[in-house]
Design a protein around this motif. Structure first.
Motif, short mmCIF file in Angstrom:
data_model
loop_
_atom_site.label_atom_id
_atom_site.label_comp_id
_atom_site.label_asym_id
_atom_site.label_seq_id
_atom_site.Cartn_x
_atom_site.Cartn_y
_atom_site.Cartn_z
N GLY A 1 0.83 -1.19 0.00
CA GLY A 1 0.00 0.00 0.00
C GLY A 1 0.87 1.24 0.00
O GLY A 1 1.70 1.41 0.90
N THR A 2 0.68 2.11 -0.99
CA THR A 2 1.56 3.27 -1.16
C THR A 2 0.80 4.59 -1.09
O THR A 2 1.37 5.65 -1.36
N GLY A 3 -0.48 4.55 -0.73
CA GLY A 3 -1.29 5.75 -0.72
C GLY A 3 -1.49 6.35 0.65
O GLY A 3 -1.07 5.79 1.67
N ASP A 4 -2.16 7.49 0.66
CA ASP A 4 -2.48 8.17 1.91
C ASP A 4 -3.80 7.63 2.45
O ASP A 4 -4.25 6.55 2.05
N THR A 5 -4.46 8.40 3.31
CA THR A 5 -5.61 7.89 4.05
C THR A 5 -6.82 7.57 3.17
O THR A 5 -7.67 6.79 3.57
N THR A 6 -6.93 8.19 1.97
CA THR A 6 -8.06 7.85 1.09
C THR A 6 -7.64 6.98 -0.09
O THR A 6 -8.51 6.41 -0.75
N GLY A 7 -6.34 6.88 -0.34
CA GLY A 7 -5.86 6.07 -1.45
C GLY A 7 -6.12 6.70 -2.81
O GLY A 7 -6.82 7.71 -2.93
N ASP B 1 -8.72 14.12 -12.41
CA ASP B 1 -7.88 13.61 -13.48
C ASP B 1 -6.90 12.54 -13.00
O ASP B 1 -6.63 11.56 -13.73
N THR B 2 -6.38 12.70 -11.79
CA THR B 2 -5.40 11.74 -11.28
C THR B 2 -6.06 10.40 -10.98
O THR B 2 -5.51 9.34 -11.32
N CYS B 3 -7.23 10.42 -10.36
CA CYS B 3 -7.93 9.17 -10.09
C CYS B 3 -8.36 8.50 -11.40
O CYS B 3 -8.27 7.27 -11.54
N ALA B 4 -8.81 9.30 -12.36
CA ALA B 4 -9.20 8.74 -13.65
C ALA B 4 -8.01 8.12 -14.36
O ALA B 4 -8.12 7.03 -14.96
N ARG B 5 -6.87 8.77 -14.29
CA ARG B 5 -5.67 8.24 -14.94
C ARG B 5 -5.22 6.95 -14.26
O ARG B 5 -4.78 6.00 -14.95
N ALA B 6 -5.32 6.87 -12.93
CA ALA B 6 -4.96 5.63 -12.22
C ALA B 6 -5.83 4.48 -12.70
O ALA B 6 -5.34 3.36 -12.92
N ARG B 7 -7.11 4.74 -12.91
CA ARG B 7 -8.00 3.69 -13.41
C ARG B 7 -7.62 3.27 -14.83
O ARG B 7 -7.63 2.09 -15.16
N GLU B 8 -7.27 4.25 -15.66
CA GLU B 8 -6.85 3.93 -17.02
C GLU B 8 -5.58 3.08 -17.04
O GLU B 8 -5.45 2.15 -17.84
N LEU B 9 -4.64 3.41 -16.15
CA LEU B 9 -3.38 2.68 -16.10
C LEU B 9 -3.50 1.34 -15.39
O LEU B 9 -2.61 0.49 -15.49
N GLY B 10 -4.59 1.16 -14.65
CA GLY B 10 -4.77 -0.07 -13.87
C GLY B 10 -3.84 -0.14 -12.68
O GLY B 10 -3.43 -1.24 -12.27
N VAL B 11 -3.49 1.03 -12.11
CA VAL B 11 -2.61 1.06 -10.95
C VAL B 11 -3.39 1.56 -9.74
O VAL B 11 -4.44 2.20 -9.88
N GLU B 12 -2.84 1.27 -8.58
CA GLU B 12 -3.52 1.62 -7.35
C GLU B 12 -2.51 2.05 -6.31
O GLU B 12 -1.36 1.59 -6.31
N ARG B 13 -2.96 2.95 -5.43
CA ARG B 13 -2.22 3.28 -4.22
C ARG B 13 -3.19 3.11 -3.05
O ARG B 13 -3.91 4.03 -2.68
N SER B 14 -3.23 1.90 -2.54
CA SER B 14 -4.09 1.62 -1.41
C SER B 14 -3.42 2.12 -0.13
O SER B 14 -2.31 2.64 -0.15
N ARG B 15 -4.11 1.95 1.00
CA ARG B 15 -3.59 2.49 2.25
C ARG B 15 -2.33 1.74 2.68
O ARG B 15 -2.15 0.57 2.40
N PHE B 16 -1.47 2.44 3.42
CA PHE B 16 -0.07 2.08 3.58
C PHE B 16 0.17 0.72 4.25
O PHE B 16 -0.38 0.42 5.30
N ALA B 17 1.04 -0.08 3.64
CA ALA B 17 1.55 -1.32 4.23
C ALA B 17 2.75 -1.80 3.43
O ALA B 17 2.77 -1.65 2.20
N VAL B 18 3.73 -2.36 4.12
CA VAL B 18 4.94 -2.86 3.47
C VAL B 18 5.23 -4.27 3.98
O VAL B 18 5.23 -4.52 5.19
N HIS B 19 5.49 -5.17 3.05
CA HIS B 19 5.75 -6.58 3.35
C HIS B 19 7.24 -6.84 3.16
O HIS B 19 7.81 -6.50 2.11
N VAL B 20 7.90 -7.40 4.17
CA VAL B 20 9.35 -7.64 4.12
C VAL B 20 9.60 -9.11 4.39
O VAL B 20 9.39 -9.60 5.51
N GLU B 21 10.05 -9.82 3.36
CA GLU B 21 10.27 -11.27 3.46
C GLU B 21 11.74 -11.56 3.71
O GLU B 21 12.62 -10.95 3.10
N ASN B 22 11.99 -12.50 4.61
CA ASN B 22 13.34 -12.96 4.91
C ASN B 22 13.54 -14.33 4.25
O ASN B 22 13.11 -15.34 4.80
#
Length: 274
Positions: A7-13, A22-43
């Motif tokens: 998750g790479t977005g702020d509180t609303t994503g 325009d930015t939200c519309a472009r994200a939909r066109e690109l098929g990309v998302e910035r959901s609410r923050f989380a990082v996964h770290v695998e060992n």
């Protein structure tokens, strides 16, 4: 370590629900998302996985991205977009250790660790583990350190994650203004990968009721209002920390569309092997 940006977005994503900017519309066109923050770290050495912050989008993130469920978790602060995904632990984990700082916040009158205990007292399968700021602790075979940052009015933390076997280092600023204390900067310094809060470009400070602060020599604000870094502030901090690679996270849909998907702004699903 393998780092996956869940998750790479702020509180609303981004896209934001109900928004046709325009930015939200472009994200939909690109098929990309910035959901609410989380990082996964695998060992890969131990087969364990550390989750930094528990996004309200937890279920969607783990259904969308091909990563294992976490073995342990760290919570940087108690804002809902970093914590409220913990409710997804219900009937999913047999036991999930959750690491958090033990300093008492004068605003809430309890620590991050104690807030988790109180708010999720019904989750008998999580175990909250308290840590003092600047105290190293082990999680998933990594050496981790929570450090105070500046995100008023709450006490909030950045995080350094180091692999003692390989020397790889991941640093996360957490939600913060540019005014990160010197002692915290030292812990976060020299990372292979820095994930830095960069909610908007500095040009948007004129629209914030508080404007911007922590200006550079050219008068460019490095803090938007009082709580988050601007893009310019995050990049300045990255340079000062000596980051070998930087991704800007916790970004808002307020970025102008022509800037919103340019480097080094991250989107969900990016992976890095350190």
């Amino acid at each position: 370590m393998r780092v996956t940006l869940l998750g790479t977005g702020d509180t609303t994503g981004t896209p934001t629900v109900g928004c046709d900017c325009d930015t939200c519309a472009r994200a939909r066109e690109l098929g990309v998302e910035r959901s609410r923050f989380a990082v996964h770290v695998e060992n890969p050495r131990t087969g364990e996985c550390l989750l930094v912050d528990l996004s309200p989008d937890f279920r969607h993130q783990f259904l969308t991205h091909d990563v294992p469920l976490p073995t342990e978790a760290v919570v940087t602060h108690i804002h809902f977009d970093h914590l409220d995904g913990l409710g997804n632990a219900y009937r999913v984990f047999d036991d999930l250790p959750v690491h958090a700082a033990n300093d008492v916040d004068p605003v809430t009158e309890e620590s991050v660790a104690d807030t988790i205990r109180r708010k999720y007292d019904y989750l008998d399968r999580i175990t909250v583990r308290d840590h003092a700021p600047f105290e190293r602790f082990c999680a998933c075979g990594f050496e981790c350190t929570l450090v105070p940052v500046d995100h008023p009015p709450l006490v909030c933390y950045g995080l350094a994650v180091e692999d003692p076997g390989t020397g790889a280092k991941l640093s996360l600023t957490g939600d913060t203004s540019y005014d990160v204390p010197a002692a915290s900067r030292e812990v976060l310094s020299d990372p292979d990968l820095l994930l830095a809060d960069a909610i908007v470009p500095a040009s948007l400070c004129e629209y914030h009721p508080l404007g911007g602060k922590h200006e550079d020599d050219d008068g460019v604000p490095r803090t938007f209002g009082s709580k988050h870094m601007t893009r310019e502030g995050a990049l300045d901090l990255a340079g000062e920390l000596g980051a070998r690679q930087t991704r800007l996270v916790h970004t808002a849909h307020f970025y102008p569309v022509e800037e919103a998907f340019e480097e080094p702004l991250a989107v969900d699903g990016e992976q890095y092997d350190l």
